[in-house]
Scaffold this motif. Structure first.
Motif, PDB file in Angstrom:
ATOM      1  N   SER A   3      -1.503  -3.145   2.537  1.00 17.00           N
ATOM      2  CA  SER A   3      -0.300  -4.121   1.967  1.00 17.00           C
ATOM      3  C   SER A   3       0.927  -3.161   2.951  1.00 17.00           C
ATOM      4  CB  SER A   3      -0.181  -3.346   0.011  1.00 17.00           C
ATOM      5  OG  SER A   3       1.585  -3.854   0.246  1.00 17.00           O
ATOM      6  N   LEU A   4       2.290  -4.118   3.422  1.00 15.61           N
ATOM      7  CA  LEU A   4       3.416  -3.681   3.323  1.00 15.61           C
ATOM      8  C   LEU A   4       3.907  -3.713   2.089  1.00 15.61           C
ATOM      9  CD1 LEU A   4       4.268  -3.057   6.741  1.00 15.61           C
ATOM     10  CD2 LEU A   4       5.120  -5.535   6.380  1.00 15.61           C
ATOM     11  N   ALA A   5       4.713  -2.267   2.254  1.00 14.02           N
ATOM     12  CA  ALA A   5       5.583  -2.023   1.465  1.00 14.02           C
ATOM     13  C   ALA A   5       7.014  -2.390   2.344  1.00 14.02           C
ATOM     14  CB  ALA A   5       5.797  -0.105   1.029  1.00 14.02           C
ATOM     15  N   PRO A   6       7.582  -2.960   0.285  1.00 17.10           N
ATOM     16  CA  PRO A   6       8.617  -3.212   0.740  1.00 17.10           C
ATOM     17  C   PRO A   6       9.484  -2.634   0.930  1.00 17.10           C
ATOM     18  CG  PRO A   6       7.849  -4.169  -1.826  1.00 17.10           C
ATOM     19  CD  PRO A   6       6.642  -2.648  -1.293  1.00 17.10           C
ATOM     20  N   ASP A 350       2.728  -6.663  -4.077  1.00 18.67           N
ATOM     21  CA  ASP A 350       1.566  -5.403  -3.310  1.00 18.67           C
ATOM     22  C   ASP A 350       1.504  -7.156  -2.452  1.00 18.67           C
ATOM     23  OD1 ASP A 350       0.667  -7.317  -5.401  1.00 18.67           O
ATOM     24  OD2 ASP A 350      -1.086  -5.889  -5.785  1.00 18.67           O
ATOM     25  N   ALA A 351       1.991  -7.947  -1.578  1.00 19.92           N
ATOM     26  CA  ALA A 351       1.389  -8.874  -1.107  1.00 19.92           C
ATOM     27  C   ALA A 351       1.239  -8.230   0.628  1.00 19.92           C
ATOM     28  CB  ALA A 351       2.343  -9.718  -0.575  1.00 19.92           C
ATOM     29  N   THR A 352       0.065  -8.218   1.306  1.00 23.36           N
ATOM     30  CA  THR A 352      -0.291  -8.159   2.610  1.00 23.36           C
ATOM     31  C   THR A 352       0.590  -8.324   3.593  1.00 23.36           C
ATOM     32  OG1 THR A 352      -2.126  -8.908   2.403  1.00 23.36           O
ATOM     33  CG2 THR A 352      -2.334  -7.393   1.660  1.00 23.36           C
ATOM     34  N   PRO A 353       0.696  -7.539   4.692  1.00 21.98           N
ATOM     35  CA  PRO A 353       1.295  -8.707   6.100  1.00 21.98           C
ATOM     36  C   PRO A 353       0.338  -9.740   6.004  1.00 21.98           C
ATOM     37  CG  PRO A 353       0.715  -6.426   6.737  1.00 21.98           C
ATOM     38  CD  PRO A 353      -0.172  -6.283   5.225  1.00 21.98           C
ATOM     39  N   GLU A 354      -1.102  -9.348   6.243  1.00 20.39           N
ATOM     40  CA  GLU A 354      -1.661 -11.266   6.064  1.00 20.39           C
ATOM     41  C   GLU A 354      -1.011 -12.118   5.204  1.00 20.39           C
ATOM     42  OE1 GLU A 354      -3.976  -8.000   7.821  1.00 20.39           O
ATOM     43  OE2 GLU A 354      -3.046  -8.071   5.982  1.00 20.39           O
ATOM     44  N   PRO A 464      10.588  -6.072   6.509  1.00 18.90           N
ATOM     45  CA  PRO A 464      11.516  -5.989   7.936  1.00 18.90           C
ATOM     46  C   PRO A 464      10.684  -6.128   9.180  1.00 18.90           C
ATOM     47  CG  PRO A 464      12.769  -3.712   6.774  1.00 18.90           C
ATOM     48  CD  PRO A 464      10.972  -4.570   6.019  1.00 18.90           C
ATOM     49  N   LEU A 465       9.854  -5.445   9.581  1.00 16.37           N
ATOM     50  CA  LEU A 465       8.449  -5.127  10.643  1.00 16.37           C
ATOM     51  C   LEU A 465       7.861  -6.423  10.636  1.00 16.37           C
ATOM     52  CD1 LEU A 465       6.960  -1.551  10.099  1.00 16.37           C
ATOM     53  CD2 LEU A 465       9.089  -2.307  11.211  1.00 16.37           C
ATOM     54  N   LEU A 466       7.929  -7.352   9.944  1.00 15.85           N
ATOM     55  CA  LEU A 466       7.386  -8.684  10.245  1.00 15.85           C
ATOM     56  C   LEU A 466       8.773  -9.679  10.797  1.00 15.85           C
ATOM     57  CD1 LEU A 466       4.918  -9.385   7.023  1.00 15.85           C
ATOM     58  CD2 LEU A 466       4.434  -8.291   9.257  1.00 15.85           C
ATOM     59  N   GLU A 467       9.797  -9.835  10.494  1.00 16.62           N
ATOM     60  CA  GLU A 467      10.904 -10.546  11.207  1.00 16.62           C
ATOM     61  C   GLU A 467      10.777 -11.059  12.723  1.00 16.62           C
ATOM     62  OE1 GLU A 467      15.246 -11.522  10.516  1.00 16.62           O
ATOM     63  OE2 GLU A 467      14.919  -9.433  11.173  1.00 16.62           O
ATOM     64  N   TRP A 471       9.642 -15.333  13.325  1.00 16.26           N
ATOM     65  CA  TRP A 471      10.478 -16.134  14.019  1.00 16.26           C
ATOM     66  C   TRP A 471       9.100 -17.009  15.149  1.00 16.26           C
ATOM     67  CZ3 TRP A 471      13.583 -19.402  13.208  1.00 16.26           C
ATOM     68  CH2 TRP A 471      14.881 -19.052  12.205  1.00 16.26           C
ATOM     69  N   ARG A 472       8.075 -15.890  15.775  1.00  8.23           N
ATOM     70  CA  ARG A 472       7.462 -17.081  16.666  1.00  8.23           C
ATOM     71  C   ARG A 472       6.261 -17.589  16.089  1.00  8.23           C
ATOM     72  NH1 ARG A 472       6.351 -10.760  17.975  1.00  8.23           N
ATOM     73  NH2 ARG A 472       4.234 -10.538  15.936  1.00  8.23           N
ATOM     74  N   ILE A 473       6.022 -17.732  14.551  1.00 15.16           N
ATOM     75  CA  ILE A 473       5.679 -19.126  13.565  1.00 15.16           C
ATOM     76  C   ILE A 473       6.564 -20.061  13.660  1.00 15.16           C
ATOM     77  CG2 ILE A 473       4.790 -19.938  11.207  1.00 15.16           C
ATOM     78  CD1 ILE A 473       4.151 -17.143  10.737  1.00 15.16           C
ATOM     79  N   VAL A 474       7.206 -19.702  13.437  1.00 11.19           N
ATOM     80  CA  VAL A 474       7.892 -21.336  13.578  1.00 11.19           C
ATOM     81  C   VAL A 474       7.927 -21.918  14.758  1.00 11.19           C
ATOM     82  CG1 VAL A 474      10.290 -22.092  13.794  1.00 11.19           C
ATOM     83  CG2 VAL A 474       9.978 -19.927  12.241  1.00 11.19           C
ATOM     84  N   ARG A 475       8.209 -20.802  16.113  1.00 10.81           N
ATOM     85  CA  ARG A 475       8.216 -21.551  17.499  1.00 10.81           C
ATOM     86  C   ARG A 475       7.071 -21.889  17.797  1.00 10.81           C
ATOM     87  NH1 ARG A 475       9.799 -20.443  22.387  1.00 10.81           N
ATOM     88  NH2 ARG A 475       8.366 -20.255  24.111  1.00 10.81           N
ATOM     89  N   ARG A 476       5.974 -21.393  17.328  1.00 14.76           N
ATOM     90  CA  ARG A 476       4.269 -22.692  17.426  1.00 14.76           C
ATOM     91  C   ARG A 476       4.995 -23.311  16.314  1.00 14.76           C
ATOM     92  NH1 ARG A 476       1.695 -18.995  14.897  1.00 14.76           N
ATOM     93  NH2 ARG A 476       1.074 -19.722  13.326  1.00 14.76           N
ATOM     94  N   HIS A 477       5.494 -23.647  15.409  1.00 12.57           N
ATOM     95  CA  HIS A 477       5.818 -24.934  14.823  1.00 12.57           C
ATOM     96  C   HIS A 477       6.224 -25.990  15.957  1.00 12.57           C
ATOM     97  CE1 HIS A 477       2.868 -24.152  11.434  1.00 12.57           C
ATOM     98  NE2 HIS A 477       3.282 -23.415  11.332  1.00 12.57           N
TER      99      HIS A 477
END
Length: 536
Positions: A3-6, A350-354, A464-467, A471-477
């Motif tokens: 889990s990636l803590a908020p 408790d959402a995981t990064p995935e 914040p570490l996922l930011e 945007w890589r995901i948006v770029r892919r779309h």
């Protein structure tokens, strides 16, 4: 999976109207006045911004590291002999001074509009109660502070607005009029009005009216009979003037200024909504998104333009039958809201990064392709800003569909729609068109700057570490849309530029308010493009 803590506790709770007003003003100033002239820097956990013509330097604390998008927090300070905390009134005066020096023009309305917005937030905060059990209506009512890049996001004219405010959970019966049949003007399918309204004698048709608008207009005509309140209670949506009834949305005129302008259905917009519905139905059969069509309008033909526009009502399809639970996108992006639609509520603690990235992939995947393909394949300029899009989610809170609404800002490119536009009256056709450049700016601003950047920022507040990954995901779309677009077309060139990282256009709400320009003539300023490969 780990889990990636908020990054911080939940940001929900009561909005401080002073802080929200000050931060909105500073957000606008940074975007429209300081950054374009390279008067912004990061120092010691603060964003430092200079108003160069006024000779003033301000700073605000950064809520989190500035990876791709700034998220500011108070207090705001001005550099005098030392850093000194300043309030929203001082910031209003400083920014007004900079704008007057920049443009050479004054705006005596500006400070009053900012103050009205701040006072509205304060009143909403005092009177706000537990929200509606319906998650859709709760999302419509959750926007206490409004858009964070607008200088007066809650400005409302007049003293009567609290009785009709969505943020206060307002509900009210509509007022109904009996209009003599020869004094009715309508187009399209408005049968829902006849089902909702009271019975009337032969030779008359029913017409609903917003009670606020009816009190303002006080129509006098022997063709119009006021039948009083009737029927199910209407719930105002985030736009205030559009209300939700069990079977439909009804978009009324309001002769009051709300945020930017007086919210009236111009006569050509009444006809334009029905025309656009005819045009867009086959388009959306090919797009992976849903449209809340506007199949008809009804108004009066007596009393001149004032009554024709003032009593006009546009019928919009309702949300029954949509997949999942529809939620207002603006509520999902709201960092300080208490709606069940907020990102923090949808993802859980408790959402995981995935899980976060899969959720975002679904979100972007349902929003990006329909908007880009509408423009690239069909010459349709959608306006997918945060209040024009509903996101339907499943029982796990995962997006399953994007739903687009409010055709007022939807336009057509003249080239692909020449024959269709030629069959419309000239004023209607002109109001329905954008040239390709203005249309593309509107699409890119609404989709990436107004919408996706704000939802991504709400996610990044917690993770914040996922930011960069967001945007890589948006770029892919976007890249997938580019692959599906013929390489030798104008659209493909626009997408290549987007992926190369050319600056994005951001609507200049502050400058537009200062100049008192209509929204259609709004200026744009360049902002960094997080789709660039070296950033995303």
């Amino acid at each position: 999976m780990t889990s990636l803590a908020p990054a911080a506790p939940s940001l929900g709770g009561r909005v401080d109207p002073d802080a929200a007003t000050a931060l909105a003003l500073l957000n606008c100033a940074v975007r429209e006045l300081c950054a374009p002239e390279q008067q912004v820097r990061v120092a010691g956990g603060h964003l430092v911004a200079r108003l160069p013509r006024a000779g003033v330097t301000l700073r605000a604390r950064l809520r989190r590291p500035p990876l791709l998008s700034f998220r500011l927090a108070g207090p705001i300070e001005e550099l005098r002999d030392r850093w000194t905390v300043v309030d929203w009134r001082r910031i209003t005066a400083l920014i007004a001074g900079e704008l007057e020096l920049t443009t050479g023009a004054a705006n005596p309305e500006f400070a009053a509009q900012v103050a009205a917005s701040r006072d509205a937030m304060e009143l909403i905060g005092r009177r706000r109660r537990a929200d509606d059990a319906d998650p859709f209506l709760a999302s419509e009512r959750s926007l206490v502070a409004g858009h964070r890049f607008h200088p007066s996001p809650k400005a409302r004219q007049g003293a009567d607005w609290p009785a009709y405010a969505p943020e206060l959970g307002a509900r009210f019966p509509l007022r109904w009029l009996a209009v003599r049949a020869d004094a009715v003007a309508e187009e399209g399918d408005v049968s829902v009005l006849d089902r909702l309204g009271p019975p009337v004698r032969a030779g008359y048709r029913v017409l609903p009216a917003h009670p606020w608008q009816l009190d303002l207009l006080r129509p006098e005509s022997d063709a119009i009979v006021d039948l009083g309140p009737y029927g199910p209670e209407a719930a105002p949506t985030s736009s205030v003037r559009t209300v939700y009834v069990p079977d439909a949305f009804l978009k009324f005129s309001l002769d009051v200024r709300i945020t930017n302008c007086v919210r009236k259905n111009a006569w050509y917009e009444l006809s334009g909504a029905v025309a656009l519905t005819r045009a867009l139905r086959p388009v959306f059969e090919e797009l992976a998104g849903d449209l809340l069509a506007e199949p008809g309008y009804r108004t009066v033909s007596v009393g001149g333009t004032r009554l024709r526009e003032g009593l006009g009502v546009i019928v919009r399809e309702g949300v029954r039958g949509l997949p999942g639970t529809p939620l207002l996108a603006a509520a999902i992006a709201d960092p300080d809201g208490d709606s069940p639609a907020a990102v923090s509520r949808l993802l859980g603690d408790d959402a995981t990064p995935e899980r976060v990235l899969a959720w975002w992939d679904a979100y972007a995947g349902h929003v990006v392709p329909p908007v880009l393909h509408a423009y690239l394949r069909h010459g349709v300029v959608l306006e997918p800003h945060l209040q024009n899009v509903l996101i339907a989610v499943d029982d796990e809170g995962t997006p399953v569909r994007a739903v687009f609404r409010d055709l007022e800002g939807t336009k057509l490119l003249p080239g692909p729609w020449t024959a269709f536009l030629a069959d419309l009256p000239d004023p209607v056709a002109r109001a329905l068109t954008h040239d390709p450049e203005r249309g593309w700016n509107r699409v890119v601003y609404c989709l990436f700057v107004n919408h996706l950047a704000e939802v991504a920022a709400a996610v990044a507040d917690r993770y914040p570490l996922l930011e960069p990954a967001l945007w890589r995901i948006v770029r892919r779309h976007v890249a997938r849309c580019a692959e599906e677009t013929p390489a030798d077309t104008d659209g493909a060139a626009r997408l290549r530029a987007l992926l190369a990282g050319v600056p994005l256009p951001a609507k200049a709400n502050l400058r537009t308010r200062w100049a008192r320009d209509p929204d259609r003539q709004a200026a744009y300023v360049p902002v960094p493009n997080p789709l660039a490969e070296d950033l995303a």
